[in-house]
Write an enzyme that holds these catalytic residues in place. Structure first.
Site, PDB file in Angstrom:
ATOM      1  N   ASN A 100       0.867  -1.177   0.000  1.00 55.00           N
ATOM      2  CA  ASN A 100       0.000   0.000   0.000  1.00 55.00           C
ATOM      3  C   ASN A 100       0.902   1.225   0.000  1.00 55.00           C
ATOM      4  O   ASN A 100       1.471   1.582   1.021  1.00 55.00           O
ATOM      5  CB  ASN A 100      -0.898  -0.019   1.245  1.00 55.00           C
ATOM      6  CG  ASN A 100      -1.760   1.228   1.354  1.00 55.00           C
ATOM      7  OD1 ASN A 100      -1.782   2.056   0.445  1.00 55.00           O
ATOM      8  ND2 ASN A 100      -2.462   1.369   2.471  1.00 55.00           N
ATOM      9  N   TRP A 101       1.045   1.811  -1.177  1.00 57.97           N
ATOM     10  CA  TRP A 101       2.003   2.923  -1.324  1.00 57.97           C
ATOM     11  C   TRP A 101       1.465   4.216  -0.742  1.00 57.97           C
ATOM     12  O   TRP A 101       2.199   5.206  -0.663  1.00 57.97           O
ATOM     13  CB  TRP A 101       2.356   3.107  -2.807  1.00 57.97           C
ATOM     14  CG  TRP A 101       3.038   1.914  -3.432  1.00 57.97           C
ATOM     15  CD1 TRP A 101       3.393   0.740  -2.802  1.00 57.97           C
ATOM     16  CD2 TRP A 101       3.462   1.778  -4.790  1.00 57.97           C
ATOM     17  NE1 TRP A 101       4.000  -0.111  -3.702  1.00 57.97           N
ATOM     18  CE2 TRP A 101       4.061   0.498  -4.923  1.00 57.97           C
ATOM     19  CE3 TRP A 101       3.396   2.608  -5.912  1.00 57.97           C
ATOM     20  CZ2 TRP A 101       4.578   0.034  -6.131  1.00 57.97           C
ATOM     21  CZ3 TRP A 101       3.918   2.146  -7.125  1.00 57.97           C
ATOM     22  CH2 TRP A 101       4.509   0.879  -7.229  1.00 57.97           C
ATOM     23  N   LYS A 102       0.210   4.233  -0.366  1.00 55.38           N
ATOM     24  CA  LYS A 102      -0.415   5.435   0.212  1.00 55.38           C
ATOM     25  C   LYS A 102      -0.172   6.640  -0.710  1.00 55.38           C
ATOM     26  O   LYS A 102      -0.135   6.490  -1.921  1.00 55.38           O
ATOM     27  CB  LYS A 102       0.065   5.647   1.649  1.00 55.38           C
ATOM     28  CG  LYS A 102      -0.145   4.363   2.495  1.00 55.38           C
ATOM     29  CD  LYS A 102       0.036   4.545   3.968  1.00 55.38           C
ATOM     30  CE  LYS A 102      -0.212   3.213   4.682  1.00 55.38           C
ATOM     31  NZ  LYS A 102      -0.119   3.302   6.126  1.00 55.38           N
TER      32      LYS A 102
ATOM     33  N   HIS B 218      -9.569   0.990   5.128  1.00 52.54           N
ATOM     34  CA  HIS B 218      -8.247   1.242   5.706  1.00 52.54           C
ATOM     35  C   HIS B 218      -8.358   2.243   6.859  1.00 52.54           C
ATOM     36  O   HIS B 218      -9.169   3.165   6.817  1.00 52.54           O
ATOM     37  CB  HIS B 218      -7.283   1.782   4.639  1.00 52.54           C
ATOM     38  CG  HIS B 218      -5.873   1.783   5.134  1.00 52.54           C
ATOM     39  ND1 HIS B 218      -5.381   2.792   5.920  1.00 52.54           N
ATOM     40  CD2 HIS B 218      -4.881   0.877   4.990  1.00 52.54           C
ATOM     41  CE1 HIS B 218      -4.125   2.506   6.241  1.00 52.54           C
ATOM     42  NE2 HIS B 218      -3.792   1.354   5.688  1.00 52.54           N
TER      43      HIS B 218
ATOM     44  N   GLU C 216      -6.690   4.724   7.727  1.00 52.88           N
ATOM     45  CA  GLU C 216      -6.555   6.144   7.386  1.00 52.88           C
ATOM     46  C   GLU C 216      -7.831   6.675   6.755  1.00 52.88           C
ATOM     47  O   GLU C 216      -8.182   7.844   6.911  1.00 52.88           O
ATOM     48  CB  GLU C 216      -5.327   6.337   6.477  1.00 52.88           C
ATOM     49  CG  GLU C 216      -4.044   6.204   7.290  1.00 52.88           C
ATOM     50  CD  GLU C 216      -2.909   5.498   6.584  1.00 52.88           C
ATOM     51  OE1 GLU C 216      -2.873   5.492   5.348  1.00 52.88           O
ATOM     52  OE2 GLU C 216      -2.054   4.936   7.295  1.00 52.88           O
TER      53      GLU C 216
ATOM     54  N   GLU D 265      -5.061  -4.677  10.814  1.00 52.08           N
ATOM     55  CA  GLU D 265      -4.053  -3.636  10.975  1.00 52.08           C
ATOM     56  C   GLU D 265      -4.361  -2.840  12.243  1.00 52.08           C
ATOM     57  O   GLU D 265      -5.171  -1.903  12.206  1.00 52.08           O
ATOM     58  CB  GLU D 265      -4.071  -2.689   9.767  1.00 52.08           C
ATOM     59  CG  GLU D 265      -3.843  -3.369   8.444  1.00 52.08           C
ATOM     60  CD  GLU D 265      -3.353  -2.390   7.382  1.00 52.08           C
ATOM     61  OE1 GLU D 265      -2.192  -2.509   7.000  1.00 52.08           O
ATOM     62  OE2 GLU D 265      -4.119  -1.503   6.974  1.00 52.08           O
TER      63      GLU D 265
ATOM     64  N   GLY E  18       2.630   2.638  10.746  1.00 52.86           N
ATOM     65  CA  GLY E  18       3.567   3.737  10.543  1.00 52.86           C
ATOM     66  C   GLY E  18       4.279   4.191  11.806  1.00 52.86           C
ATOM     67  O   GLY E  18       4.896   5.251  11.824  1.00 52.86           O
TER      68      GLY E  18
ATOM     69  N   SER F 267       3.697  -1.748  10.448  1.00 49.46           N
ATOM     70  CA  SER F 267       5.141  -1.761  10.666  1.00 49.46           C
ATOM     71  C   SER F 267       5.772  -3.124  10.376  1.00 49.46           C
ATOM     72  O   SER F 267       6.699  -3.537  11.075  1.00 49.46           O
ATOM     73  CB  SER F 267       5.477  -1.278  12.085  1.00 49.46           C
ATOM     74  OG  SER F 267       5.045   0.067  12.268  1.00 49.46           O
TER      75      SER F 267
END
Ligand code: 13P
Length: 259
Positions: A11-13, A98, A100, A170, A176, A216
């Site tokens: 997941n490159w965000k 997700h 975020e 997650e 992160g 992480s």
């Protein structure tokens, strides 16, 4: 023991640029070529680079994933893209729920469920992300939070659609931050998630569904996490931006997964 092919997502965000995204996809495709018989891989670049990354992945079995979409098929939704638009670009997988999107962009359970149903109706595969916040963990609510997000997220999903669903556990506090759930804590959460699926969809579905761990994950901790019996790979953020690190994680999944 059921056979589940390990599954690793990048997941490159909101990272990379056009040249960097293309180069990263090319490096991952080249490096993963001999691992893909033992581990499924998806990369999820920013929407703007999907087409270029799709081209870079041509000839590879790596799947192209999108981080976000709108659940309506078309219409007056300024700034949004639909599932069919993503499919036009070769997207086969979408992320839903997700943390975020839940906690930064404010997506709630009803919207997440609408997205899950829309993506499945469109024939896409989904990765439904769930996980607790630190205060929920400290209050002993991890399994209850996961069960709730799972029940809401999968409401109305038909049993035959579940084969196109992957769950990503997650824990929000691990994303992160450099903090990772211990392999035992992660395994316990994964087992509870699988039991929820068992309760709702039956034994065969529960034994077949892949549950990724995210938060992480790095080359140094991936092997131990992925060797847990209910952890079927990972959804990788920061470490997916470096081809070498991501490939090391894919290799760990291919070697230690449950396949
Ligand atoms: P990190 O690997 O950067 O913690 O991110 C995890 C994640 O959110 C993947 O979706």
């Amino acid at each position: 023991m059921p056979q589940r092919m390990p599954y690793v997502g990048g997941n490159w965000k909101m990272n990379t640029d056009l040249a960097g995204a293309t180069a990263l996809a090319e490096a991952v495709a080249a490096g993963a070529a001999n691992l893909l018989s033992a581990c499924q891989v998806v990369v999820c670049p920013p929407l703007t680079y999907l087409q270029a990354v799709g081209k870079a992945l041509e000839g590879s079995a790596i799947l192209l994933g999108a981080q976000n979409f709108h659940h309506q098929p078309s219409g007056a939704f300024t700034g949004e893209v639909s599932c069919s638009m993503l499919k036009d670009l070769g997207v086969g997988v979408v992320l839903c729920g997700h943390s975020e999107r839940r906690h930064v962009m404010g997506e709630g359970d009803v919207l997440i469920n609408a997205k899950v149903l829309a993506a499945l109706e469109a024939g896409l595969q989904i990765i439904l992300c769930i996980g607790e916040k630190i205060e929920q963990r400290e209050a002993g609510q991890t399994d209850a939070v996961n069960a709730g997000q799972l029940a809401y997220g999968l409401a109305g999903v038909k049993p035959e659609q579940l084969a196109r669903v992957t769950i990503a556990y997650e824990p929000v506090w691990a994303i992160g931050t450099g903090k990772t759930a211990t392999p035992i804590d992660a395994q316990n959460a994964h087992r509870a998630i699988r039991n929820e699926i068992r309760h709702s969809f039956g034994d065969a579905a529960a034994d077949a569904i892949r549950i990724q761990y995210g938060g992480s994950v790095k080359p140094g901790n991936a092997g131990e996490l992925f060797s847990q019996p209910d952890i079927d790979g990972g959804l990788i953020g920061g470490a997916s931006l470096k081809a070498g690190d991501f490939l090391a994680i894919v290799r760990a999944a291919a070697e230690t997964g449950n396949a």
